[in-house]
Design a protein around this motif. Structure first.
Motif, PDB file in Angstrom:
ATOM      1  N   GLU A 299      10.761  15.878  -7.042  1.00 52.46           N
ATOM      2  CA  GLU A 299       9.899  15.739  -5.822  1.00 52.46           C
ATOM      3  C   GLU A 299       8.454  14.982  -6.527  1.00 52.46           C
ATOM      4  OE1 GLU A 299       8.651  19.810  -4.865  1.00 52.46           O
ATOM      5  OE2 GLU A 299       7.442  19.885  -7.139  1.00 52.46           O
ATOM      6  N   ALA A 300       8.222  14.239  -5.788  1.00 53.63           N
ATOM      7  CA  ALA A 300       6.866  13.639  -6.232  1.00 53.63           C
ATOM      8  C   ALA A 300       5.496  14.468  -6.282  1.00 53.63           C
ATOM      9  CB  ALA A 300       6.263  12.389  -4.811  1.00 53.63           C
ATOM     10  N   GLY A 301       4.588  14.722  -6.948  1.00 53.91           N
ATOM     11  CA  GLY A 301       4.103  15.491  -7.804  1.00 53.91           C
ATOM     12  C   GLY A 301       2.588  15.203  -6.598  1.00 53.91           C
ATOM     13  N   VAL A 302       1.846  15.692  -6.990  1.00 54.24           N
ATOM     14  CA  VAL A 302       0.436  16.030  -6.296  1.00 54.24           C
ATOM     15  C   VAL A 302      -0.567  14.193  -6.635  1.00 54.24           C
ATOM     16  CG1 VAL A 302      -1.795  16.493  -5.765  1.00 54.24           C
ATOM     17  CG2 VAL A 302      -0.179  17.811  -5.899  1.00 54.24           C
ATOM     18  N   ALA A 303      -1.097  13.314  -5.699  1.00 52.74           N
ATOM     19  CA  ALA A 303      -1.199  12.327  -5.930  1.00 52.74           C
ATOM     20  C   ALA A 303      -3.208  12.699  -5.810  1.00 52.74           C
ATOM     21  CB  ALA A 303      -0.477  11.542  -4.968  1.00 52.74           C
ATOM     22  N   GLN A 304      -4.219  12.147  -6.232  1.00 46.59           N
ATOM     23  CA  GLN A 304      -5.223  12.029  -6.324  1.00 46.59           C
ATOM     24  C   GLN A 304      -5.805  10.202  -6.533  1.00 46.59           C
ATOM     25  OE1 GLN A 304      -5.906  16.099  -8.680  1.00 46.59           O
ATOM     26  NE2 GLN A 304      -7.683  15.257  -7.270  1.00 46.59           N
ATOM     27  N   SER A 305      -6.337  10.154  -5.228  1.00 46.23           N
ATOM     28  CA  SER A 305      -7.470   8.316  -5.841  1.00 46.23           C
ATOM     29  C   SER A 305      -9.201   8.774  -5.623  1.00 46.23           C
ATOM     30  CB  SER A 305      -6.943   7.924  -4.920  1.00 46.23           C
ATOM     31  OG  SER A 305      -6.965   7.780  -3.842  1.00 46.23           O
ATOM     32  N   PRO A 306     -10.064   7.547  -6.035  1.00 46.04           N
ATOM     33  CA  PRO A 306      -9.667   6.693  -7.293  1.00 46.04           C
ATOM     34  C   PRO A 306      -9.286   8.000  -8.572  1.00 46.04           C
ATOM     35  CG  PRO A 306     -12.008   7.546  -6.695  1.00 46.04           C
ATOM     36  CD  PRO A 306     -11.124   7.917  -5.909  1.00 46.04           C
ATOM     37  N   ARG A 307      -8.814   7.286  -9.342  1.00 50.41           N
ATOM     38  CA  ARG A 307      -8.598   8.741 -10.933  1.00 50.41           C
ATOM     39  C   ARG A 307     -10.022   8.844 -11.174  1.00 50.41           C
ATOM     40  NH1 ARG A 307      -4.366   8.669 -14.268  1.00 50.41           N
ATOM     41  NH2 ARG A 307      -6.236  10.516 -15.224  1.00 50.41           N
ATOM     42  N   TYR A 308     -10.886   7.321 -11.646  1.00 49.99           N
ATOM     43  CA  TYR A 308     -11.832   6.985 -12.065  1.00 49.99           C
ATOM     44  C   TYR A 308     -13.050   6.740 -11.167  1.00 49.99           C
ATOM     45  CZ  TYR A 308      -9.763   7.693 -16.626  1.00 49.99           C
ATOM     46  OH  TYR A 308      -8.588   7.452 -16.866  1.00 49.99           O
ATOM     47  N   LYS A 309     -14.731   7.264 -11.373  1.00 48.75           N
ATOM     48  CA  LYS A 309     -15.636   6.918  -9.704  1.00 48.75           C
ATOM     49  C   LYS A 309     -17.161   6.837 -10.811  1.00 48.75           C
ATOM     50  CE  LYS A 309     -16.721   5.127  -6.034  1.00 48.75           C
ATOM     51  NZ  LYS A 309     -16.259   4.638  -5.127  1.00 48.75           N
TER      52      LYS A 309
ATOM     53  N   ALA B 124     -16.075   9.716  -1.654  1.00 45.55           N
ATOM     54  CA  ALA B 124     -14.918  10.511  -1.658  1.00 45.55           C
ATOM     55  C   ALA B 124     -13.803  10.408  -2.190  1.00 45.55           C
ATOM     56  CB  ALA B 124     -15.369  10.268  -0.228  1.00 45.55           C
ATOM     57  N   PHE B 125     -13.112  11.461  -2.532  1.00 41.60           N
ATOM     58  CA  PHE B 125     -12.104  11.967  -3.113  1.00 41.60           C
ATOM     59  C   PHE B 125     -10.839  12.017  -2.101  1.00 41.60           C
ATOM     60  CE2 PHE B 125     -15.113  11.864  -6.837  1.00 41.60           C
ATOM     61  CZ  PHE B 125     -15.397  12.693  -6.594  1.00 41.60           C
ATOM     62  N   TRP B 126      -9.618  11.543  -2.376  1.00 42.92           N
ATOM     63  CA  TRP B 126      -8.418  11.912  -1.592  1.00 42.92           C
ATOM     64  C   TRP B 126      -7.561  12.290  -2.296  1.00 42.92           C
ATOM     65  CZ3 TRP B 126      -3.356  10.070  -2.248  1.00 42.92           C
ATOM     66  CH2 TRP B 126      -2.439   9.742  -1.114  1.00 42.92           C
ATOM     67  N   CYS B 127      -6.759  13.155  -1.678  1.00 41.77           N
ATOM     68  CA  CYS B 127      -5.791  14.182  -1.975  1.00 41.77           C
ATOM     69  C   CYS B 127      -4.452  13.891  -0.802  1.00 41.77           C
ATOM     70  CB  CYS B 127      -5.594  15.297  -2.739  1.00 41.77           C
ATOM     71  SG  CYS B 127      -4.480  16.752  -3.286  1.00 41.77           S
ATOM     72  N   ASN B 128      -3.355  14.093  -1.609  1.00 42.31           N
ATOM     73  CA  ASN B 128      -1.899  14.176  -0.848  1.00 42.31           C
ATOM     74  C   ASN B 128      -0.924  14.948  -1.290  1.00 42.31           C
ATOM     75  OD1 ASN B 128       0.017  13.446   1.183  1.00 42.31           O
ATOM     76  ND2 ASN B 128       1.154  11.755  -0.072  1.00 42.31           N
ATOM     77  N   PRO B 129      -0.475  16.776  -1.196  1.00 41.25           N
ATOM     78  CA  PRO B 129      -0.280  17.227  -1.834  1.00 41.25           C
ATOM     79  C   PRO B 129       1.084  16.719  -1.980  1.00 41.25           C
ATOM     80  CG  PRO B 129      -0.478  18.747   0.569  1.00 41.25           C
ATOM     81  CD  PRO B 129      -1.442  17.114   0.145  1.00 41.25           C
ATOM     82  N   ILE B 130       2.078  18.005  -2.781  1.00 43.97           N
ATOM     83  CA  ILE B 130       3.977  17.985  -2.357  1.00 43.97           C
ATOM     84  C   ILE B 130       4.064  17.984  -1.549  1.00 43.97           C
ATOM     85  CG2 ILE B 130       5.573  19.222  -3.324  1.00 43.97           C
ATOM     86  CD1 ILE B 130       4.242  18.811  -6.233  1.00 43.97           C
ATOM     87  N   SER B 131       5.057  17.349  -0.796  1.00 45.00           N
ATOM     88  CA  SER B 131       5.411  17.592   0.641  1.00 45.00           C
ATOM     89  C   SER B 131       6.376  19.278   0.408  1.00 45.00           C
ATOM     90  CB  SER B 131       6.323  16.763   0.748  1.00 45.00           C
ATOM     91  OG  SER B 131       7.192  16.685   2.294  1.00 45.00           O
ATOM     92  N   GLY B 132       5.538  20.112   1.835  1.00 45.20           N
ATOM     93  CA  GLY B 132       5.707  21.254   2.304  1.00 45.20           C
ATOM     94  C   GLY B 132       5.175  22.154   1.824  1.00 45.20           C
ATOM     95  N   HIS B 133       3.880  22.022   1.162  1.00 48.74           N
ATOM     96  CA  HIS B 133       3.005  22.643   0.078  1.00 48.74           C
ATOM     97  C   HIS B 133       1.828  23.675   1.078  1.00 48.74           C
ATOM     98  CE1 HIS B 133       3.876  22.145  -4.780  1.00 48.74           C
ATOM     99  NE2 HIS B 133       5.411  22.504  -3.678  1.00 48.74           N
TER     100      HIS B 133
ATOM    101  N   SER C  72     -18.084  19.048   1.134  1.00 43.52           N
ATOM    102  CA  SER C  72     -17.587  18.913   2.744  1.00 43.52           C
ATOM    103  C   SER C  72     -16.387  18.894   2.190  1.00 43.52           C
ATOM    104  CB  SER C  72     -17.744  18.009   3.372  1.00 43.52           C
ATOM    105  OG  SER C  72     -18.172  16.826   3.210  1.00 43.52           O
ATOM    106  N   ALA C  73     -15.095  18.908   2.844  1.00 44.55           N
ATOM    107  CA  ALA C  73     -13.843  18.939   2.994  1.00 44.55           C
ATOM    108  C   ALA C  73     -13.399  18.987   4.041  1.00 44.55           C
ATOM    109  CB  ALA C  73     -13.530  19.833   1.329  1.00 44.55           C
ATOM    110  N   GLU C  74     -11.858  18.448   4.286  1.00 47.48           N
ATOM    111  CA  GLU C  74     -11.354  18.641   5.145  1.00 47.48           C
ATOM    112  C   GLU C  74      -9.919  18.167   5.028  1.00 47.48           C
ATOM    113  OE1 GLU C  74     -12.925  16.246   8.187  1.00 47.48           O
ATOM    114  OE2 GLU C  74     -12.138  14.293   7.529  1.00 47.48           O
ATOM    115  N   ARG C  75      -9.479  19.030   6.138  1.00 49.23           N
ATOM    116  CA  ARG C  75      -7.521  18.962   5.406  1.00 49.23           C
ATOM    117  C   ARG C  75      -7.300  19.040   6.798  1.00 49.23           C
ATOM    118  NH1 ARG C  75      -3.220  22.495   3.011  1.00 49.23           N
ATOM    119  NH2 ARG C  75      -1.355  20.513   2.897  1.00 49.23           N
ATOM    120  N   LEU C  76      -6.755  17.783   7.937  1.00 46.36           N
ATOM    121  CA  LEU C  76      -6.941  17.389   9.096  1.00 46.36           C
ATOM    122  C   LEU C  76      -5.773  17.875   9.750  1.00 46.36           C
ATOM    123  CD1 LEU C  76      -9.700  14.336  10.238  1.00 46.36           C
ATOM    124  CD2 LEU C  76     -10.763  17.022  10.523  1.00 46.36           C
TER     125      LEU C  76
END
Lengths: 113, 116
Positions: free
Chosen positions: B1-11, B20-29, B66-70
């Motif tokens: 399975e693909a892991g948790v994706a974050q971007s950017p790596r550095y700022k 702002a930071f972005w995160c895409n979790p593992i599918s179905g989590h 602030s954080a959101e997960r629409l």
């Protein structure tokens, strides 16, 4: 207050020797207990967990951990250390009833060849 | 399975700027967490989502964070305005609630923020 303590900032061992990284916790009830490892510039990686049952749990890469309820401890162990085990280790607890996870401050393990 | 994706790596930003930071979790989590890890310290929970609802944000500095997960999937964490003490690694993690309360967290590689 709920907390996790890792009393040693750094642990130094020689390759081939056994290692122990200590962890104690202060959480009411019966929490779930975890160990994670962090390599440079990476996120934390799950090693093992204690849920219930046998006080000695086995995990990834030959690591194991011993749960002691009376001492509220969950020490990480390995019978024979490798240089590649050198990393930052975090103990974590999850209090009963939710998914919140509390981490200790971490212990840096250095294994010398 | 693909892991948790974050971007950017550095700022790198100057104080008082926004980021702002972005995160895409593992599918179905269903559960998603944002942690702040200051150098030499353990990760500190900022906010926890269950699907798109906030479960715990008691340690989130709400005057600037602030954080959101629409849609209950990916998430963004924002800081505005940034302070020097916000320099840290911001870790996103997810876990599958279907495995119960003993499921471990799966972490991304984090975003290292430097505020000058």
């Amino acid at each position: 207050a709920q907390s996790v303590a890792q009393p040693e900032d750094q642990v130094n061992v020689a390759e081939g020797n056994p290692l122990t990284v200590k962890c104690t916790y202060s959480v009411s009830g019966n929490p779930y207990l975890f160990w994670y490892v962090q390599y440079p510039n990476r996120g934390l990686q799950f090693l093992l967990k204690y849920i219930t049952g046998d006080n000695l749990v086995k995990g990834s890469y030959g690591f194991e951990a011993e749960f002691n309820k009376s001492q509220t401890s969950f020490h990480l162990k390995k019978p024979s250390a490798l240089v590649s085990d050198s990393a930052l280790y975090f103990c974590a607890v999850r209090p009963p009833g939710g998914f919140k996870t509390i981490f200790g401050a971490g212990t840096r393990l250095f294994v010398k060849a | 399975e693909a892991g948790v994706a974050q971007s950017p790596r550095y700022k790198i930003i100057e104080k008082r700027q926004s980021v702002a930071f972005w995160c895409n979790p593992i599918s179905g989590h269903a559960t998603l967490y944002w942690y702040q890890q200051i150098l030499g310290q353990g990760p500190k929970l900022l906010i926890q989502f269950q699907n798109n609802g906030v479960v715990d944000d008691s340690q989130l500095p709400k005057d600037r964070f602030s954080a959101e997960r629409l849609k209950g999937v990916d998430s963004t964490l924002k800081i505005q305005p940034a302070k020097l003490e916000d320099s840290a690694v911001y870790l996103c993690a997810s876990s599958p609630t279907t495995d119960g309360l003993n499921s471990p967290l799966h972490f991304g590689n984090g975003t290292r923020l430097t505020v000058t």
